[in-house]
Design a protein around this motif. Structure first.
Motif, PDB file in Angstrom:
ATOM      1  N   GLY A  58       0.798  -1.227   0.000  1.00  0.00           N
ATOM      2  CA  GLY A  58       0.000   0.000   0.000  1.00  0.00           C
ATOM      3  C   GLY A  58       0.828   1.273   0.000  1.00  0.00           C
ATOM      4  O   GLY A  58       0.376   2.312  -0.448  1.00  0.00           O
ATOM      5  N   LYS A  67       3.167  -7.061  11.289  1.00  0.00           N
ATOM      6  CA  LYS A  67       2.044  -6.172  11.596  1.00  0.00           C
ATOM      7  C   LYS A  67       0.922  -6.959  12.271  1.00  0.00           C
ATOM      8  O   LYS A  67       0.363  -6.522  13.275  1.00  0.00           O
ATOM      9  CB  LYS A  67       1.527  -5.515  10.312  1.00  0.00           C
ATOM     10  CG  LYS A  67       0.416  -4.514  10.544  1.00  0.00           C
ATOM     11  CD  LYS A  67      -0.242  -4.084   9.251  1.00  0.00           C
ATOM     12  CE  LYS A  67       0.478  -2.951   8.571  1.00  0.00           C
ATOM     13  NZ  LYS A  67      -0.268  -2.402   7.428  1.00  0.00           N
ATOM     14  N   GLY A  87      -5.430   5.990  -3.677  1.00  0.00           N
ATOM     15  CA  GLY A  87      -5.464   7.444  -3.783  1.00  0.00           C
ATOM     16  C   GLY A  87      -4.174   8.058  -4.290  1.00  0.00           C
ATOM     17  O   GLY A  87      -4.145   9.218  -4.660  1.00  0.00           O
ATOM     18  N   ASN A 195      -3.414  -3.499   2.415  1.00  0.00           N
ATOM     19  CA  ASN A 195      -3.720  -3.101   1.048  1.00  0.00           C
ATOM     20  C   ASN A 195      -4.286  -4.290   0.258  1.00  0.00           C
ATOM     21  O   ASN A 195      -4.008  -5.454   0.558  1.00  0.00           O
ATOM     22  CB  ASN A 195      -2.414  -2.590   0.419  1.00  0.00           C
ATOM     23  CG  ASN A 195      -2.520  -2.378  -1.059  1.00  0.00           C
ATOM     24  OD1 ASN A 195      -2.110  -3.215  -1.844  1.00  0.00           O
ATOM     25  ND2 ASN A 195      -3.089  -1.268  -1.441  1.00  0.00           N
ATOM     26  N   THR A 198      -1.554  -6.593  -1.167  1.00  0.00           N
ATOM     27  CA  THR A 198      -0.931  -7.383  -0.111  1.00  0.00           C
ATOM     28  C   THR A 198      -1.779  -8.631   0.162  1.00  0.00           C
ATOM     29  O   THR A 198      -1.275  -9.761   0.173  1.00  0.00           O
ATOM     30  CB  THR A 198      -0.829  -6.552   1.188  1.00  0.00           C
ATOM     31  OG1 THR A 198      -0.303  -5.261   0.892  1.00  0.00           O
ATOM     32  CG2 THR A 198       0.028  -7.247   2.220  1.00  0.00           C
TER      33      THR A 198
HETATM   34  C1  LIG Z   1      -1.481  10.110   2.909  1.00  0.00           C
HETATM   35  C2  LIG Z   1      -1.492   8.612   2.781  1.00  0.00           C
HETATM   36  C3  LIG Z   1      -2.210   8.020   1.750  1.00  0.00           C
HETATM   37  C4  LIG Z   1      -2.261   6.620   1.617  1.00  0.00           C
HETATM   38  N1  LIG Z   1      -2.990   6.077   0.597  1.00  0.00           N
HETATM   39  C5  LIG Z   1      -3.093   4.732   0.516  1.00  0.00           C
HETATM   40  C6  LIG Z   1      -3.920   4.136  -0.486  1.00  0.00           C
HETATM   41  O1  LIG Z   1      -4.531   4.826  -1.293  1.00  0.00           O
HETATM   42  N2  LIG Z   1      -4.015   2.780  -0.534  1.00  0.00           N
HETATM   43  C7  LIG Z   1      -3.334   1.995   0.358  1.00  0.00           C
HETATM   44  O2  LIG Z   1      -3.469   0.776   0.295  1.00  0.00           O
HETATM   45  N3  LIG Z   1      -2.541   2.527   1.300  1.00  0.00           N
HETATM   46  C8  LIG Z   1      -2.405   3.878   1.398  1.00  0.00           C
HETATM   47  N4  LIG Z   1      -1.619   4.412   2.383  1.00  0.00           N
HETATM   48  C9  LIG Z   1      -0.914   3.506   3.297  1.00  0.00           C
HETATM   49  C10 LIG Z   1      -1.850   3.084   4.393  1.00  0.00           C
HETATM   50  O3  LIG Z   1      -1.817   4.044   5.417  1.00  0.00           O
HETATM   51  C11 LIG Z   1      -1.472   1.741   4.995  1.00  0.00           C
HETATM   52  O4  LIG Z   1      -0.130   1.805   5.379  1.00  0.00           O
HETATM   53  C12 LIG Z   1      -1.621   0.584   4.091  1.00  0.00           C
HETATM   54  O5  LIG Z   1      -2.901   0.525   3.518  1.00  0.00           O
HETATM   55  C13 LIG Z   1      -1.353  -0.658   4.873  1.00  0.00           C
HETATM   56  O6  LIG Z   1      -1.436  -1.799   4.071  1.00  0.00           O
HETATM   57  P1  LIG Z   1      -0.159  -2.676   3.682  1.00  0.00           P
HETATM   58  O7  LIG Z   1       0.711  -2.824   4.895  1.00  0.00           O
HETATM   59  O8  LIG Z   1      -0.739  -3.934   3.218  1.00  0.00           O
HETATM   60  O9  LIG Z   1       0.540  -1.894   2.612  1.00  0.00           O
HETATM   61  C14 LIG Z   1      -1.559   5.807   2.525  1.00  0.00           C
HETATM   62  C15 LIG Z   1      -0.834   6.422   3.550  1.00  0.00           C
HETATM   63  C16 LIG Z   1      -0.799   7.802   3.689  1.00  0.00           C
HETATM   64  C17 LIG Z   1      -0.030   8.410   4.827  1.00  0.00           C
END
Ligand SMILES: Cc1cc2nc3c(=O)[nH]c(=O)nc-3n(C[C@H](O)[C@H](O)[C@H](O)COP(=O)(O)O)c2cc1C
Ligand code: SF4
Ligand code: FES
Lengths: 416, 214
Positions: A58, A67, A87, A195, A198
């Motif tokens: 993500g 985690k 996003g 995500n 993931t």
């Molecule tokens: C400003 C910002 C925008 C984020 N946008 C996304 C997003 O659109 N999709 C996403 O999966 N994670 C996004 N993240 C990361 C998430 O906070 C989160 O770490 C993630 O979804 C965790 O999943 P993962 O460990 O499987 O990657 C964003 C983080 C920040 C700080």
């Protein structure tokens, strides 16, 4: 070392039936939950995922199994929040995963819920995503009807519910950490956030083993594949699932068809809008690899997998200006440095691009940068600073030329 | 974020109530979440579809359903750019002009559409048929430049393609989305290779158009 090429999460993308339950089952789907539900100890599933080396796709690249192990076992209910927000500009993979292989995601969700002891999962899908929403809703209906979701899945005694979700019904305001979502998350309960990509890897790790997964990729910390989302001036923009550790040049020239119209590469943003830009020279001379740790070493990040390729015709001030406007738009406004900072950065860069830059604008930008780092509730402010900080440092001459000449020296190639 | 946006008071406005079907749909949505409030955004989307916009009457109705204040509802409405307080056109054309799309001609595509539709970005045409808006990344950058019209995505849009889409919509004909739909070929390595020829000619066309536009 030899990198093993194997598709994991997009393996069924060529098969239009794969988005249906029957098609997914025919292609080997829902075997992973048959293998573990009621048979493997949940904590061994966490160990399996740890051993696979799977890191979050993500943005932050945090080890997935680790985690999960932070979630206090004794607190209930616990939730899984599936991040399908997609996003980060430059990223377009989760949408395709949800549309083309929604059951793979659902099976991954069940694996995660089983491992962590979660009974409810919410798939957050951004408001603009209508086709993914419909695909996930339809797949959820099919999975419930077949007993892959709900109570007592496959007679294992384990059950979980999965819902498509559009948020808590509040303004999108990040919350101060700690407490971390592992303890106080969605609806105030312990929450795992993962995500879409993931989670989509999980059925394959269960089916084929941690060693198999770890054998794809470049080292034990950068395992498996990534869905590289190539956009911009590559000859064949699109989605490329490739092993972690391929070089940036290999990705662009051997897979994405090289540069459009044979132009020269100027810069690459390797991991979505927040990832600091790399110059063509850095990419070439550093033989930069596209795995998490190599990109971090090169001063950027793997982020969300969005690879924005820019050729010699691209104006770096304009590029930074476009991204700055995104951060201004996305700032939720809770922290004054972010609210004010993103606004000023966007205004100043776009003014410089338009040829209305003032003599001290570049110094002002440089002075805003450090204030925007490390001072806010979430890292959107840091991400904005990392973005424009890298553009300003690596293409300083181009910024100066805009101010000196009172116009874009490249003729504002992409007028708004 | 809509800083400084005001709660849209519209005194003489008609009352709003969900149709029975939409009320039933909302009930189903509410049942899915541990907190009813999670149904607020889907409820706002439903109401917007029914009433054409999230008016103050809509917000008051939803506030009553959810047992929160209209200002709470407004807090959410003003946060999400997909929620509109004034009616958009029957066909709401959203042009992405974030970086990946900008690099491949989103700017000239937007200007072209504004001219073709006789409607500037941020406005709704007088006949109510079309409105145009520039939006941030739609998450379909591999298909840049791209548009969203109501719920549908259109990718790798050339000015000529935009004309065809608009012409069909003007005649009231259905237009199939183009891009990552279940029916479309995937854009992985193999899919992209097949598409590359078509795309090259599209790129040349848009480059030529851009030149012509100055
Ligand atoms: C400003 C910002 C925008 C984020 N946008 C996304 C997003 O659109 N999709 C996403 O999966 N994670 C996004 N993240 C990361 C998430 O906070 C989160 O770490 C993630 O979804 C965790 O999943 P993962 O460990 O499987 O990657 C964003 C983080 C920040 C700080
Ligand atoms: S850093 Fe920006 S986006 Fe994040 S919480 Fe603060 S104001 Fe909101
Ligand atoms: S930049 Fe236009 S869809 Fe991402």
């Amino acid at each position: 070392m030899a990198i093993r090429f194997e598709k994991i999460v997009t393996g069924r993308f060529g098969n239009p039936e794969a988005s249906t339950l029957a098609g997914y089952e025919a292609a080997g789907g829902y075997q992973a939950i048959r293998k573990i539900l009621g048979k493997a100890e949940p904590k061994n599933v966490i160990e399996l995922v740890k051993a696979s080396g799977l890191r979050g796709r993500g943005g932050a690249g945090f080890p997935c199994g680790l985690k999960w192990s932070f979630v206090p076992q004794s607190l209930n209910p616990k939730y899984l929040a599936v991040n399908g927000d997609e996003g980060e500009p430059g990223t377009f993979k989760d949408r395709e995963l949800m549309i083309r292989d929604p059951h793979q995601l659902i099976e991954g969700i069940v694996v995660a819920c089983y491992a962590v002891g979660i009974a409810k999962a919410y798939v957050y899908i951004r408001g603009e995503f209508d086709a993914p929403w419909r695909a996930v809703e339809r797949a959820l209906g099919e999975a419930y009807a077949k007993g892959y979701l709900g109570e007592n899945i496959l007679g294992s005694g384990f059950g979980c519910d999965v819902y498509a979700h559009r948020g808590e019904g509040k303004r999108g305001h990040p919350r101060l950490k700690p407490p971390f979502p592992a303890v106080v998350g969605l609806y105030g309960k312990p929450t795992v956030i993962n995500n879409v990509e993931t989670l989509s890897n999980l059925p394959h790790i269960v089916n084929n083993g941690a060693e198999w997964f770890a054998g794809i990729g470049i080292d034990e910390k950068n395992t498996g594949t990534r869905m590289y989302c190539v956009s911009g001036h590559a000859a064949r923009p699109g989605l490329y699932e490739l092993p972690l550790g391929l070089t940036c040049e290999e990705l662009i020239y051997e897979h994405a068809g090289g540069m459009r119209n044979g132009k020269a590469l100027k810069a690459v943003i390797p991991g979505g809008a927040s990832a600091p830009v790399l110059t063509a020279q850095e990419v070439r001379e550093g033989k930069v690899r596209m795995d998490f740790d190599s990109l971090a070493k090169a001063g950027s990040m793997g982020g969300s997998g969005g690879v924005i390729v820019m050729d010699e015709t691209a104006c770096m001030v304009q590029a930074a200006g476009r991204l700055a406007r995104f951060f201004e738009h996305e700032s939720c406004g809770q922290c004054s440095v972010c609210r004010e900072g993103t606004g000023w950065v966007s205004e100043i860069i776009n003014r410089v691009e338009a040829g209305r830059g003032r003599a001290d604008d570049l110094a002002t930008l440089a002075s805003i940068d450090p204030n925007m780092r490390g001072n806010t509730i979430c890292v959107l402010s840091d991400a904005c600073a990392m973005m424009f900080g890298a553009f300003l440092k690596k293409f300083h001459r181009e910024f100066e030329a805009h101010v000196e000449q009172g116009r874009c020296p490249l003729g504002s190639p992409y007028p708004a | 974020m809509a800083l400084g946006a005001r709660f849209p008071h519209s005194p003489g406005e008609e009352r709003f109530e969900f149709t029975p079907e939409n009320r039933a749909e909302l009930g189903r949505i509410m049942a899915k979440y541990p907190a009813r409030r999670s149904a607020l955004i889907p409820a706002l989307q439903l109401a917007q579809k029914q009433a054409g916009a999230v008016t103050s009457a809509v917000m008051q109705h939803l506030a009553a359903i959810f047992g929160i204040s209209p200002m709470d509802v407004w807090g959410v409405v003003s946060f999400y750019s997909m929620l509109k307080t004034r009616p958009v056109g029957k066909h709401h054309v959203m042009v992405c002009d974030n970086l990946s799309c900008a690099l491949l001609g989103a700017g000239s595509l937007l200007r072209h559409l504004e001219q073709r539709l006789g409607c500037r970005a941020g406005h709704t045409r007088a006949d109510g048929k079309f409105s145009v808006e520039r939006v941030e990344c739609l998450g379909a950058c591999g298909g840049a430049p791209c548009l969203q019209i109501n719920e549908d995505y259109f990718e790798r849009v050339t000015p000529a393609m935009a004309d065809e889409i608009v012409a069909a919509l003007e005649k009231g004909e259905p237009v199939a989305p183009v891009g990552a739909d279940e029916a479309a070929p995937p854009r992985d390595g193999a899919g992209a290779a097949q598409e590359s020829a078509a795309q090259e000619s599209a790129a040349q066309e848009s480059a030529a158009q851009e030149k012509a536009a100055g």
